[in-house]
Design a protein around this motif. Sequence first.
Motif, PDB file in Angstrom:
ATOM      1  N   SER A  91     -58.235   3.878   3.030  1.00  0.00           N
ATOM      2  CA  SER A  91     -57.482   2.643   3.261  1.00  0.00           C
ATOM      3  C   SER A  91     -56.092   2.933   3.806  1.00  0.00           C
ATOM      4  CB  SER A  91     -57.384   1.847   1.955  1.00  0.00           C
ATOM      5  OG  SER A  91     -58.665   1.501   1.485  1.00  0.00           O
ATOM      6  N   ILE A  92     -55.431   3.956   3.267  1.00  0.00           N
ATOM      7  CA  ILE A  92     -54.098   4.325   3.778  1.00  0.00           C
ATOM      8  C   ILE A  92     -54.204   4.769   5.228  1.00  0.00           C
ATOM      9  CG2 ILE A  92     -52.225   6.003   3.553  1.00  0.00           C
ATOM     10  CD1 ILE A  92     -52.623   5.887   0.533  1.00  0.00           C
ATOM     11  N   TYR A  93     -55.241   5.526   5.552  1.00  0.00           N
ATOM     12  CA  TYR A  93     -55.427   5.968   6.934  1.00  0.00           C
ATOM     13  C   TYR A  93     -55.585   4.774   7.882  1.00  0.00           C
ATOM     14  CZ  TYR A  93     -57.769   7.899  11.041  1.00  0.00           C
ATOM     15  OH  TYR A  93     -58.123   8.220  12.325  1.00  0.00           O
ATOM     16  N   LEU A  94     -56.363   3.770   7.457  1.00  0.00           N
ATOM     17  CA  LEU A  94     -56.566   2.605   8.306  1.00  0.00           C
ATOM     18  C   LEU A  94     -55.281   1.779   8.450  1.00  0.00           C
ATOM     19  CD1 LEU A  94     -60.089   1.433   7.056  1.00  0.00           C
ATOM     20  CD2 LEU A  94     -59.527   2.569   9.212  1.00  0.00           C
ATOM     21  N   ALA A 134     -67.087  -5.641  -2.391  1.00  0.00           N
ATOM     22  CA  ALA A 134     -66.718  -6.952  -1.831  1.00  0.00           C
ATOM     23  C   ALA A 134     -65.558  -6.815  -0.846  1.00  0.00           C
ATOM     24  CB  ALA A 134     -66.343  -7.907  -2.956  1.00  0.00           C
ATOM     25  N   ALA A 135     -64.571  -5.971  -1.184  1.00  0.00           N
ATOM     26  CA  ALA A 135     -63.442  -5.764  -0.271  1.00  0.00           C
ATOM     27  C   ALA A 135     -63.901  -5.122   1.033  1.00  0.00           C
ATOM     28  CB  ALA A 135     -62.381  -4.896  -0.940  1.00  0.00           C
ATOM     29  N   THR A 136     -64.961  -4.315   0.952  1.00  0.00           N
ATOM     30  CA  THR A 136     -65.510  -3.692   2.162  1.00  0.00           C
ATOM     31  C   THR A 136     -66.316  -4.699   2.970  1.00  0.00           C
ATOM     32  OG1 THR A 136     -65.631  -1.559   1.024  1.00  0.00           O
ATOM     33  CG2 THR A 136     -66.938  -1.798   3.015  1.00  0.00           C
ATOM     34  N   VAL A 137     -67.045  -5.592   2.276  1.00  0.00           N
ATOM     35  CA  VAL A 137     -67.852  -6.605   2.958  1.00  0.00           C
ATOM     36  C   VAL A 137     -66.961  -7.560   3.753  1.00  0.00           C
ATOM     37  CG1 VAL A 137     -69.427  -8.563   2.578  1.00  0.00           C
ATOM     38  CG2 VAL A 137     -69.765  -6.433   1.331  1.00  0.00           C
ATOM     39  N   VAL A 138     -65.695  -7.691   3.367  1.00  0.00           N
ATOM     40  CA  VAL A 138     -64.760  -8.532   4.115  1.00  0.00           C
ATOM     41  C   VAL A 138     -64.730  -8.124   5.594  1.00  0.00           C
ATOM     42  CG1 VAL A 138     -62.300  -9.063   4.413  1.00  0.00           C
ATOM     43  CG2 VAL A 138     -63.322  -9.140   2.146  1.00  0.00           C
ATOM     44  N   GLU A 139     -64.978  -6.831   5.850  1.00  0.00           N
ATOM     45  CA  GLU A 139     -64.934  -6.326   7.223  1.00  0.00           C
ATOM     46  C   GLU A 139     -66.196  -6.649   8.004  1.00  0.00           C
ATOM     47  OE1 GLU A 139     -64.307  -2.144   6.879  1.00  0.00           O
ATOM     48  OE2 GLU A 139     -62.799  -2.371   5.315  1.00  0.00           O
ATOM     49  N   ALA A 140     -67.233  -7.204   7.341  1.00  0.00           N
ATOM     50  CA  ALA A 140     -68.530  -7.390   7.986  1.00  0.00           C
ATOM     51  C   ALA A 140     -68.583  -8.668   8.800  1.00  0.00           C
ATOM     52  CB  ALA A 140     -69.635  -7.413   6.933  1.00  0.00           C
ATOM     53  N   LYS A 141     -69.216  -8.570   9.965  1.00  0.00           N
ATOM     54  CA  LYS A 141     -69.526  -9.749  10.772  1.00  0.00           C
ATOM     55  C   LYS A 141     -71.026  -9.714  11.045  1.00  0.00           C
ATOM     56  CE  LYS A 141     -68.521 -12.255  15.042  1.00  0.00           C
ATOM     57  NZ  LYS A 141     -68.331 -13.536  14.323  1.00  0.00           N
ATOM     58  N   LEU A 142     -71.744 -10.714  10.532  1.00  0.00           N
ATOM     59  CA  LEU A 142     -73.200 -10.731  10.646  1.00  0.00           C
ATOM     60  C   LEU A 142     -73.597 -11.284  12.009  1.00  0.00           C
ATOM     61  CD1 LEU A 142     -74.126 -11.970   7.061  1.00  0.00           C
ATOM     62  CD2 LEU A 142     -73.769  -9.645   7.888  1.00  0.00           C
ATOM     63  N   SER A 143     -73.529 -10.412  13.000  1.00  0.00           N
ATOM     64  CA  SER A 143     -73.836 -10.824  14.368  1.00  0.00           C
ATOM     65  C   SER A 143     -75.027 -10.084  14.958  1.00  0.00           C
ATOM     66  CB  SER A 143     -72.613 -10.595  15.264  1.00  0.00           C
ATOM     67  OG  SER A 143     -72.218  -9.234  15.226  1.00  0.00           O
ATOM     68  N   SER A 144     -75.571  -9.126  14.221  1.00  0.00           N
ATOM     69  CA  SER A 144     -76.699  -8.352  14.716  1.00  0.00           C
ATOM     70  C   SER A 144     -77.571  -7.938  13.539  1.00  0.00           C
ATOM     71  CB  SER A 144     -76.218  -7.114  15.465  1.00  0.00           C
ATOM     72  OG  SER A 144     -75.531  -6.237  14.580  1.00  0.00           O
ATOM     73  N   TRP A 145     -78.775  -7.457  13.854  1.00  0.00           N
ATOM     74  CA  TRP A 145     -79.674  -7.046  12.772  1.00  0.00           C
ATOM     75  C   TRP A 145     -79.120  -5.837  12.038  1.00  0.00           C
ATOM     76  CZ3 TRP A 145     -81.762  -2.182  12.592  1.00  0.00           C
ATOM     77  CH2 TRP A 145     -81.749  -1.429  13.765  1.00  0.00           C
ATOM     78  N   ALA A 172     -52.511  -9.754   8.394  1.00  0.00           N
ATOM     79  CA  ALA A 172     -52.234  -9.895   6.960  1.00  0.00           C
ATOM     80  C   ALA A 172     -53.519  -9.882   6.114  1.00  0.00           C
ATOM     81  CB  ALA A 172     -51.431 -11.163   6.704  1.00  0.00           C
ATOM     82  N   PRO A 173     -54.575 -10.644   6.477  1.00  0.00           N
ATOM     83  CA  PRO A 173     -55.804 -10.589   5.666  1.00  0.00           C
ATOM     84  C   PRO A 173     -56.445  -9.206   5.640  1.00  0.00           C
ATOM     85  CG  PRO A 173     -55.805 -12.518   7.095  1.00  0.00           C
ATOM     86  CD  PRO A 173     -54.669 -11.648   7.541  1.00  0.00           C
ATOM     87  N   SER A 174     -56.428  -8.515   6.797  1.00  0.00           N
ATOM     88  CA  SER A 174     -56.999  -7.172   6.854  1.00  0.00           C
ATOM     89  C   SER A 174     -56.217  -6.207   5.968  1.00  0.00           C
ATOM     90  CB  SER A 174     -57.006  -6.667   8.295  1.00  0.00           C
ATOM     91  OG  SER A 174     -57.457  -5.333   8.357  1.00  0.00           O
ATOM     92  N   LEU A 175     -54.904  -6.278   6.036  1.00  0.00           N
ATOM     93  CA  LEU A 175     -54.066  -5.413   5.199  1.00  0.00           C
ATOM     94  C   LEU A 175     -54.236  -5.750   3.727  1.00  0.00           C
ATOM     95  CD1 LEU A 175     -50.798  -5.333   7.362  1.00  0.00           C
ATOM     96  CD2 LEU A 175     -52.532  -3.536   7.131  1.00  0.00           C
ATOM     97  N   ALA A 176     -54.441  -7.032   3.417  1.00  0.00           N
ATOM     98  CA  ALA A 176     -54.649  -7.430   2.025  1.00  0.00           C
ATOM     99  C   ALA A 176     -55.947  -6.827   1.486  1.00  0.00           C
ATOM    100  CB  ALA A 176     -54.692  -8.950   1.913  1.00  0.00           C
ATOM    101  N   ALA A 177     -57.021  -6.836   2.309  1.00  0.00           N
ATOM    102  CA  ALA A 177     -58.291  -6.246   1.879  1.00  0.00           C
ATOM    103  C   ALA A 177     -58.134  -4.751   1.640  1.00  0.00           C
ATOM    104  CB  ALA A 177     -59.375  -6.512   2.928  1.00  0.00           C
ATOM    105  N   LEU A 178     -57.384  -4.076   2.508  1.00  0.00           N
ATOM    106  CA  LEU A 178     -57.150  -2.641   2.321  1.00  0.00           C
ATOM    107  C   LEU A 178     -56.304  -2.387   1.071  1.00  0.00           C
ATOM    108  CD1 LEU A 178     -56.458  -1.591   6.016  1.00  0.00           C
ATOM    109  CD2 LEU A 178     -58.501  -1.107   4.665  1.00  0.00           C
ATOM    110  N   ALA A 179     -55.342  -3.273   0.818  1.00  0.00           N
ATOM    111  CA  ALA A 179     -54.530  -3.123  -0.392  1.00  0.00           C
ATOM    112  C   ALA A 179     -55.374  -3.282  -1.646  1.00  0.00           C
ATOM    113  CB  ALA A 179     -53.391  -4.152  -0.383  1.00  0.00           C
ATOM    114  N   VAL A 180     -56.335  -4.206  -1.593  1.00  0.00           N
ATOM    115  CA  VAL A 180     -57.248  -4.386  -2.730  1.00  0.00           C
ATOM    116  C   VAL A 180     -58.050  -3.120  -2.962  1.00  0.00           C
ATOM    117  CG1 VAL A 180     -59.309  -5.613  -3.516  1.00  0.00           C
ATOM    118  CG2 VAL A 180     -57.393  -6.893  -2.546  1.00  0.00           C
TER     119      VAL A 180
END
Length: 213
Positions: free
Chosen positions: A207-210, A131-142, A67-75
């Motif tokens: 977004s529709i493709y994803l 910002a909606a794209t940054v939702v997909e980010a995980k800061l785990s590497s350089w 649901a959160p991922s789909l909400a970000a794509l909807a945004v």
Amino acid sequence: MVLNLLLIGLAVTLDPLPLTAFMVVLPSERGVRKGAAFVFGWLVSLAIVVALTVLATGNNPPKPSTAPSLAALAVKIAIGAVLVVIAIRHIRARGRPKPPKWQEHVDSMSPCFALGLAPALQPWALIGAGAATVVEAKLSSWESFLALFAFCVLASASYLAMEIYTLFRPRQSQQLLARFRTWIDTHTDQVIIAGSLILGLWLIANSIYLIVT
């Protein structure tokens, strides 16, 4: 995510409306100081949006098809639709808007005013897409840190370049800024229409493709 951030960053840094305002501030009295304040406000605003977005996700981006991922794509789809509408409105528009009143007092403008002017003029539809794209980010590497840093720098690149050039080449910069502003004044609508359509349709299609895959 990286490709989306690069495209959005390019759209932000080349948006003609805040660029025109910056080219009014920079040649004014004490323009280098006011320009530096403008660039600082621009960068800080971008950094705050990125930081708040990462904090909101807890550095744990939502998994695909949740649901959160789909909400970000909807945004992003909604923002893409807004950009397409902006392009259509500019196609239909007639005449040019009058310059804002603050430009009449640009020589007496304080650096603090320039600092606050930057976030006020930022293209928030594009920032929202970022910002909606940054939702997909995980800061785990350089690489992930570098991607977000590159987005902030790219979205500010035109302002940083003009500020540095004016600082080291004040005389030459006056002529360059005058020519650049003349070009923007005569091509603002074309740039907004092309940029809004390309980025808006990309956000919608991607977004529709994803969502469907």
